[in-house]
Design a protein around this motif. Structure first.
Motif, short mmCIF file in Angstrom:
data_model
loop_
_atom_site.label_atom_id
_atom_site.label_comp_id
_atom_site.label_asym_id
_atom_site.label_seq_id
_atom_site.Cartn_x
_atom_site.Cartn_y
_atom_site.Cartn_z
N ARG A 32 0.84 -1.20 0.00
CA ARG A 32 0.00 0.00 0.00
C ARG A 32 0.87 1.26 0.00
NH1 ARG A 32 -4.79 1.88 -0.39
NH2 ARG A 32 -5.23 3.87 0.62
N GLU A 33 1.94 1.24 0.82
CA GLU A 33 2.83 2.40 0.87
C GLU A 33 3.49 2.66 -0.48
OE1 GLU A 33 5.59 1.87 4.09
OE2 GLU A 33 3.98 2.27 5.56
N ARG A 34 3.96 1.60 -1.11
CA ARG A 34 4.63 1.77 -2.41
C ARG A 34 3.63 2.19 -3.49
NH1 ARG A 34 8.21 -3.24 -1.08
NH2 ARG A 34 6.40 -4.36 -1.87
N PHE A 35 2.43 1.65 -3.41
CA PHE A 35 1.35 2.02 -4.36
C PHE A 35 1.07 3.53 -4.25
CE2 PHE A 35 -3.51 1.84 -4.96
CZ PHE A 35 -3.45 1.83 -6.34
N LEU A 36 0.90 4.01 -3.02
CA LEU A 36 0.62 5.43 -2.82
C LEU A 36 1.80 6.29 -3.26
CD1 LEU A 36 -1.24 5.32 0.64
CD2 LEU A 36 -2.23 5.50 -1.65
N HIS A 37 3.01 5.80 -3.00
CA HIS A 37 4.20 6.55 -3.38
C HIS A 37 4.30 6.69 -4.91
CE1 HIS A 37 8.14 8.28 -3.16
NE2 HIS A 37 8.70 7.28 -3.83
N VAL A 38 4.06 5.59 -5.61
CA VAL A 38 4.10 5.65 -7.08
C VAL A 38 3.02 6.60 -7.59
CG1 VAL A 38 3.67 4.31 -9.19
CG2 VAL A 38 5.25 3.42 -7.45
N LYS A 39 1.85 6.56 -6.98
CA LYS A 39 0.79 7.47 -7.42
C LYS A 39 1.19 8.95 -7.22
CE LYS A 39 -3.23 5.59 -5.84
NZ LYS A 39 -4.67 5.27 -5.95
N GLU A 40 1.90 9.20 -6.10
CA GLU A 40 2.39 10.56 -5.86
C GLU A 40 3.42 10.96 -6.91
OE1 GLU A 40 4.19 11.20 -1.95
OE2 GLU A 40 2.23 10.61 -1.11
N GLN A 41 4.31 10.02 -7.23
CA GLN A 41 5.34 10.32 -8.24
C GLN A 41 4.69 10.59 -9.61
OE1 GLN A 41 7.60 6.63 -7.36
NE2 GLN A 41 9.40 7.95 -7.29
N ILE A 42 3.63 9.86 -9.91
CA ILE A 42 2.90 10.10 -11.17
C ILE A 42 2.30 11.50 -11.14
CG2 ILE A 42 0.83 9.44 -12.49
CD1 ILE A 42 1.46 6.51 -11.66
N MET A 60 -0.86 -11.35 -4.55
CA MET A 60 -2.08 -10.85 -5.18
C MET A 60 -3.13 -10.47 -4.12
SD MET A 60 -1.27 -11.06 -8.38
CE MET A 60 -2.82 -10.46 -9.03
N GLU A 61 -3.27 -11.36 -3.14
CA GLU A 61 -4.23 -11.12 -2.05
C GLU A 61 -3.88 -9.82 -1.32
OE1 GLU A 61 -6.83 -12.91 -1.20
OE2 GLU A 61 -6.53 -15.00 -1.86
N ALA A 62 -2.58 -9.67 -1.03
CA ALA A 62 -2.13 -8.47 -0.32
C ALA A 62 -2.39 -7.22 -1.16
CB ALA A 62 -0.65 -8.59 0.03
N ALA A 63 -2.20 -7.35 -2.48
CA ALA A 63 -2.40 -6.20 -3.37
C ALA A 63 -3.87 -5.79 -3.41
CB ALA A 63 -1.90 -6.54 -4.77
N VAL A 64 -4.74 -6.77 -3.48
CA VAL A 64 -6.18 -6.48 -3.51
C VAL A 64 -6.59 -5.86 -2.17
CG1 VAL A 64 -8.48 -7.55 -3.58
CG2 VAL A 64 -6.75 -8.19 -5.27
N GLU A 65 -6.05 -6.42 -1.10
CA GLU A 65 -6.29 -5.90 0.25
C GLU A 65 -5.83 -4.44 0.36
OE1 GLU A 65 -7.58 -6.91 4.20
OE2 GLU A 65 -7.77 -7.92 2.29
N ALA A 66 -4.72 -4.13 -0.33
CA ALA A 66 -4.16 -2.77 -0.29
C ALA A 66 -4.95 -1.80 -1.16
CB ALA A 66 -2.70 -2.81 -0.75
N GLY A 67 -5.96 -2.30 -1.84
CA GLY A 67 -6.83 -1.40 -2.61
C GLY A 67 -6.54 -1.37 -4.10
N ILE A 68 -5.60 -2.19 -4.55
CA ILE A 68 -5.27 -2.20 -5.98
C ILE A 68 -6.36 -2.96 -6.74
CG2 ILE A 68 -3.60 -3.05 -7.68
CD1 ILE A 68 -1.42 -2.57 -5.47
N ARG A 69 -6.80 -2.37 -7.88
CA ARG A 69 -7.87 -3.00 -8.65
C ARG A 69 -7.51 -3.20 -10.13
NH1 ARG A 69 -8.93 -4.04 -4.44
NH2 ARG A 69 -10.82 -3.84 -3.21
#
Ligand SMILES: *Cc1c(COP(=O)(O)O)cnc(C)c1O
Length: 248
Positions: free
Chosen positions: A10-20, A48-57
């Motif tokens: 989740r942290e890395r997902f949010l970080h990449v979104k910020e960089q974008i 995959m489970e962790a990614a879906v849990e982290a909100g990735i769709r």
């Protein structure tokens, strides 16, 4: 150390979104015009489970069978979306047409023909396949896609691209490329710029063709891609961590 893969993802997902968002802003673009496809090829089910849990769709997969397994596993998840981004053999066209919403790697007329037939036979509840045409703008032999490194020869691409537009069951939406690998993201920029120029050329040369999507940029260079107009970035390892060796 106890690690929670879901939290890290989740942290890395949010970080990449910020960089974008930063890259978009620095080039006068709207961050909402850039969509992030999280590339999950070769990642095991617990990731995959962790990614879906982290909100990735929105997920990108390279191998039809592996993707199909994951699509089936997560079929109940609201809003989940699957993008096929790897080279696809024509004989697997049906599997992809049936289960994925997007294909970023259309690289031959033959594949388009097979996909068109497969989509035509889907039930009405299955959405049409959104298709992105892969272009080889570097000329590297290891790359798939229409050969388009030489801008002086772009005119010779027009007849085949016109033919793609005639497959009535495919929604042709844009162009995709993979630049040569480099440690330095700035090295990829000229290839991304070239894909954008090629898009402009084809829109100007093929009647009624609209190519709004530019699928370009990976973990190595997605910020450069955003600065050059990417509407899809395909980011795997920077979010999900390094990939285990490919399953066989
Ligand atoms: C694997 C792959 C990506 C993602 O690469 P990362 O290094 O994991 O970000 C993007 N596009 C394609 C076509 C790929 O095969």
């Amino acid at each position: 150390m106890v690690s929670d893969p879901g939290l890290e993802i989740r942290e890395r997902f949010l970080h990449v979104k910020e960089q974008i968002a930063d890259a978009a802003e620095s080039s006068g673009r709207n961050a909402a015009d850039v969509r992030l496809v999280v590339v999950s090829k070769a990642q095991p089910m617990f990731v995959m489970e962790a990614a879906v849990e982290a909100g990735i769709r929105v997920f990108g997969e390279n191998y039809p069978e592996e993707g199909y397994e994951k699509i089936h596993h997560f079929r109940g998840v609201e809003g989940i979306e699957w993008h096929m981004i790897g080279h696809l053999q024509s004989r697997k066209a049906r599997l992809v047409a049936e289960s994925f919403q997007w294909l970023h790697s259309l690289d031959s007329l033959r594949l388009a023909e097979k996909l068109n037939i497969a989509v035509a036979s889907l039930t009405a509840s299955q959405k049409p396949l959104q298709v992105i045409i892969e272009m080889n703008v570097s000329g590297e032999e290891s790359k798939f896609g229409w050969l388009a490194w030489n801008a002086n020869q772009w005119g010779s691409l027009v007849p085949e691209i016109e033919q793609l537009g005639r497959f009535s069951h495919l929604r042709i939406r844009g162009l995709m490329t993979m630049p040569p690998y480099s440690e330095d993201p700035e090295q990829a920029r000229p290839y991304f710029a070239k894909l954008r120029q090629l898009r402009d050329f084809l829109e100007g040369s093929v009647h009624d063709l609209k190519l709004p999507e530019l699928s370009m940029g990976t973990s190595a260079d997605f910020q450069s891609a955003v600065k050059e107009g990417a509407t899809f970035v395909r980011v795997g390892q920077a979010i999900l961590g390094s990939r285990p060796a490919r399953r066989v």
